[in-house]
Design an enzyme around this catalytic site. Structure first.
Site, PDB file in Angstrom:
ATOM      1  NE  ARG A  57     -17.069   0.410   1.555  1.00  0.00           N
ATOM      2  CZ  ARG A  57     -16.512  -1.580   0.917  1.00  0.00           C
ATOM      3  NH1 ARG A  57     -15.697  -1.972   0.006  1.00  0.00           N
ATOM      4  NH2 ARG A  57     -16.451  -2.414   2.088  1.00  0.00           N
ATOM      5  CG  HIS A  61     -13.093   1.549   4.210  1.00  0.00           C
ATOM      6  ND1 HIS A  61     -13.206  -0.082   3.303  1.00  0.00           N
ATOM      7  CD2 HIS A  61     -14.463   2.001   4.376  1.00  0.00           C
ATOM      8  CE1 HIS A  61     -14.238  -0.158   3.579  1.00  0.00           C
ATOM      9  NE2 HIS A  61     -15.310   0.368   4.168  1.00  0.00           N
ATOM     10  CG  ASN A  89     -10.237  -2.189   2.499  1.00  0.00           C
ATOM     11  OD1 ASN A  89     -11.009  -1.281   2.660  1.00  0.00           O
ATOM     12  ND2 ASN A  89      -9.314  -2.088   3.561  1.00  0.00           N
ATOM     13  CG  HIS A 188     -24.493   2.235   3.327  1.00  0.00           C
ATOM     14  ND1 HIS A 188     -24.116   1.891   3.749  1.00  0.00           N
ATOM     15  CD2 HIS A 188     -22.989   3.136   3.066  1.00  0.00           C
ATOM     16  CE1 HIS A 188     -23.318   1.160   4.272  1.00  0.00           C
ATOM     17  NE2 HIS A 188     -22.600   2.073   3.422  1.00  0.00           N
TER      18      HIS A 188
HETATM   19  C1  HEM Z   1     -22.664   2.983   9.146  1.00  0.00           C
HETATM   20  C2  HEM Z   1     -21.410   1.430   9.370  1.00  0.00           C
HETATM   21  C3  HEM Z   1     -20.875   1.787   7.856  1.00  0.00           C
HETATM   22  C4  HEM Z   1     -21.045   0.343   7.281  1.00  0.00           C
HETATM   23  C5  HEM Z   1     -21.299  -0.861   8.527  1.00  0.00           C
HETATM   24  C6  HEM Z   1     -20.475   0.228   5.846  1.00  0.00           C
HETATM   25  C7  HEM Z   1     -20.160  -1.009   5.386  1.00  0.00           C
HETATM   26  C8  HEM Z   1     -20.803  -1.050   3.788  1.00  0.00           C
HETATM   27  C9  HEM Z   1     -20.562  -2.315   3.593  1.00  0.00           C
HETATM   28  C10 HEM Z   1     -20.315  -3.807   4.062  1.00  0.00           C
HETATM   29  C11 HEM Z   1     -20.420  -1.851   1.919  1.00  0.00           C
HETATM   30  C12 HEM Z   1     -20.336  -3.012   0.959  1.00  0.00           C
HETATM   31  C13 HEM Z   1     -19.030  -3.603   0.159  1.00  0.00           C
HETATM   32  C14 HEM Z   1     -19.404  -4.267  -0.821  1.00  0.00           C
HETATM   33  O1  HEM Z   1     -19.830  -5.462  -0.435  1.00  0.00           O
HETATM   34  O2  HEM Z   1     -19.204  -4.425  -1.951  1.00  0.00           O
HETATM   35  C15 HEM Z   1     -20.892  -0.249   2.256  1.00  0.00           C
HETATM   36  C16 HEM Z   1     -20.364   0.423   0.551  1.00  0.00           C
HETATM   37  C17 HEM Z   1     -20.409   1.189   0.453  1.00  0.00           C
HETATM   38  N1  HEM Z   1     -19.503   2.531   2.049  1.00  0.00           N
HETATM   39 FE1  HEM Z   1     -20.309   2.169   3.611  1.00  0.00          FE
HETATM   40  N2  HEM Z   1     -20.058   1.058   5.310  1.00  0.00           N
HETATM   41  C18 HEM Z   1     -20.204   1.897   6.878  1.00  0.00           C
HETATM   42  C19 HEM Z   1     -20.560   4.281   6.940  1.00  0.00           C
HETATM   43  C20 HEM Z   1     -20.383   4.534   5.865  1.00  0.00           C
HETATM   44  C21 HEM Z   1     -19.799   5.468   5.417  1.00  0.00           C
HETATM   45  C22 HEM Z   1     -19.589   6.377   6.780  1.00  0.00           C
HETATM   46  C23 HEM Z   1     -19.623   6.019   3.953  1.00  0.00           C
HETATM   47  C24 HEM Z   1     -18.656   7.155   4.153  1.00  0.00           C
HETATM   48  C25 HEM Z   1     -19.269   8.811   4.302  1.00  0.00           C
HETATM   49  C26 HEM Z   1     -19.551   4.818   4.185  1.00  0.00           C
HETATM   50  C27 HEM Z   1     -19.935   4.714   1.678  1.00  0.00           C
HETATM   51  C28 HEM Z   1     -19.677   3.490   1.412  1.00  0.00           C
HETATM   52  C29 HEM Z   1     -20.108   3.866  -0.094  1.00  0.00           C
HETATM   53  C30 HEM Z   1     -20.314   5.004  -1.187  1.00  0.00           C
HETATM   54  C31 HEM Z   1     -19.969   2.807  -0.060  1.00  0.00           C
HETATM   55  C32 HEM Z   1     -20.559   2.077  -1.958  1.00  0.00           C
HETATM   56  C33 HEM Z   1     -18.482   1.582  -2.345  1.00  0.00           C
HETATM   57  C34 HEM Z   1     -19.389   1.433  -3.832  1.00  0.00           C
HETATM   58  O3  HEM Z   1     -19.498   1.194  -4.368  1.00  0.00           O
HETATM   59  O4  HEM Z   1     -17.914   0.940  -3.847  1.00  0.00           O
HETATM   60  N3  HEM Z   1     -20.375   4.156   4.102  1.00  0.00           N
HETATM   61  N4  HEM Z   1     -20.491   0.123   2.890  1.00  0.00           N
END
Ligand code: HEM
Ligand SMILES: *[C@@H]1O[C@H](CO)[C@@H](O)[C@H](O)[C@H]1NC(C)=O
Ligand SMILES: *[C@@H]1O[C@H](CO)[C@@H](O)[C@H](O)[C@H]1NC(C)=O
Ligand SMILES: *[C@@H]1O[C@H](CO)[C@@H](O)[C@H](O)[C@H]1NC(C)=O
Ligand SMILES: *[C@@H]1O[C@H](CO)[C@@H](O)[C@H](O)[C@H]1NC(C)=O
Length: 324
Positions: A57, A61, A89, A188
């Site tokens: 992530r 970002h 973040n 995700h």
């Molecule tokens: C398509 C649009 C996307 C949206 C709207 C989005 C939004 C989010 C949100 C809201 C979270 C949760 C944050 C929290 O409250 O802890 C999250 C987690 C995450 N996102 Fe996305 N995301 C998107 C695309 C991506 C992309 C392109 C990647 C990587 C290639 C990604 C990788 C991740 C990962 C791995 C997590 C888990 C993070 C953790 O466990 O520390 N996301 N995302």
């Protein structure tokens, strides 16, 4: 004739200006860099497997805000609030210490040679591999930026309430296709979401789209489970739920099979079923891990090329948290 010459000059310039990253960029200048990064990511992962999700992530970002220039790693100070302190973040982003320890080891071997942006790109790849996802070569040669502004984060990162058309536009601004958007959303499959995001930002549980009800497209059993884990008014900021229950530390296609079962966590996940094109990609990915792996590798490489600084632009930071 003059026009023709002008056109060729522009064509030549645009080729020159197109940033070039290469696989093996540090082969002579710092041959052990990828080994060091892998060792540090592995150490971090062995302590806390969620680090892998965090680093994937973090790379995303980084790349979506001012390009993949390690602007995400800069610390805020008295005169500047940096990207990492945006609500998108902080406090959710994790894995910064892994980048720090890799950087320290790398500086000891190859002074001021390897950019923080490249370290992060390698670390994201290693995180995919550690979670049983596919290996891919990471083209390198990025340089580090000198600017990190909190105000730019929410302008560029997609939010969890976005619809398929909004997501497509958001990714298109970064040069990524609709197909790549669907493919990268598969990340995700890893990690967690904080309850505050679910209850206060994308409120499908208690106040879906301002209707004071639960999103009817959310599977009722899953909705009930989420309500238990994230009660209304629970605002301690630390409670979290897996993004993809049951396989949150494995890079696999269960993100897509979950969506097919109406178990996408965010609006931005489940919305992929509302458009014929993206829905058919969800179905294809769900049915073939090989297909998704091959698309994911290529999409990660493309994401890693967004607005990169190369050659003499930017700098090689000595400490990833501060501008030189
Ligand atoms: C398509 C649009 C996307 C949206 C709207 C989005 C939004 C989010 C949100 C809201 C979270 C949760 C944050 C929290 O409250 O802890 C999250 C987690 C995450 N996102 Fe996305 N995301 C998107 C695309 C991506 C992309 C392109 C990647 C990587 C290639 C990604 C990788 C991740 C990962 C791995 C997590 C888990 C993070 C953790 O466990 O520390 N996301 N995302
Ligand atoms: C604060 O950070 C900004 C940008 O990262 C930098 O340009 C500036 O020199 C820093 N100020 C201090 C007092 O360290
Ligand atoms: C799916 O979304 C894309 C991107 O917004 C749009 O161009 C296309 O028309 C949509 N397809 C359908 C069938 O709605
Ligand atoms: C949310 O509400 C608005 C206004 O009532 C409506 O136009 C829109 O379609 C709704 N969105 C969803 C995802 O139901
Ligand atoms: C929303 O629903 C809850 C119970 O489901 C009710 O107590 C509350 O008054 C409702 N609020 C509004 C604004 O309708």
């Amino acid at each position: 004739m003059a026009l023709l010459i002008l056109c060729s000059v522009f064509a030549f310039l645009s080729v020159q200006l197109e940033a070039q990253l290469t696989v093996g960029f540090y082969a002579t200048s710092c041959p052990s860099v990828e080994t060091i990064v892998r060792q540090e990511v592995t150490k971090g992962f062995n302590k806390n497997s969620g680090i892998a999700a965090g680093l994937v992530r973090m790379h995303f970002h980084d790349c979506f805000v001012r390009g993949c220039d390690a602007s995400i790693l800069i610390d805020s100070n008295t005169t500047n609030t940096a990207e990492k302190d945006s609500p998108a973040n902080n406090p959710s982003l994790r894995g910064f210490e892994v980048i720090d320890s890799a950087k320290t080891k790398i500086e000891a071997q190859c002074k001021k040679t390897v950019s923080c942006a490249d370290i992060l790109a390698f670390a994201a790849r290693d995180s995919v591999v550690l979670t049983k996802g596919p290996f891919y070569d990471v083209p390198a040669g990025r340089r580090d930026g000198r600017v990190s502004l909190v105000s730019e984060v929410l302008q560029h990162l997609p939010g969890p309430t976005l619809t398929v058309d909004q997501l497509t536009q958001n990714f298109a601004k970064k040069g990524l296709t609709l197909d790549e958007m669907v493919t990268l959303s598969g990340a995700h499959t890893l990690g967690r979401s904080h309850c505050t995001t679910i209850v206060n930002v994308d409120n499908r549980l208690y106040n879906f789209n301002g209707t004071n009800t639960t999103d009817p497209t959310l599977h009722p059993t899953y909705a009930a489970q989420l309500k238990q884990q994230c009660p209304q008014g629970s605002n301690d900021g630390s409670s979290a739920v897996p993004m993809d229950p049951g396989s949150d530390s494995v890079t696999d296609v269960s993100y897509y099979t979950s969506i097919l079962a109406n178990r996408g966590l965010f609006t931005s996940d489940q919305t992929l079923m509302t458009n014929a094109t993206t829905a058919s990609q969800v179905i294809q990915n769900a049915g073939s891990q090989d297909l998704w792996f091959s698309k994911f590798k290529a999409a990660m490489v493309n994401m890693g090329k967004i607005e990169v600084l190369t050659s003499t632009a930017g700098e090689i930071r000595t400490n990833c948290r501060v501008i030189n």
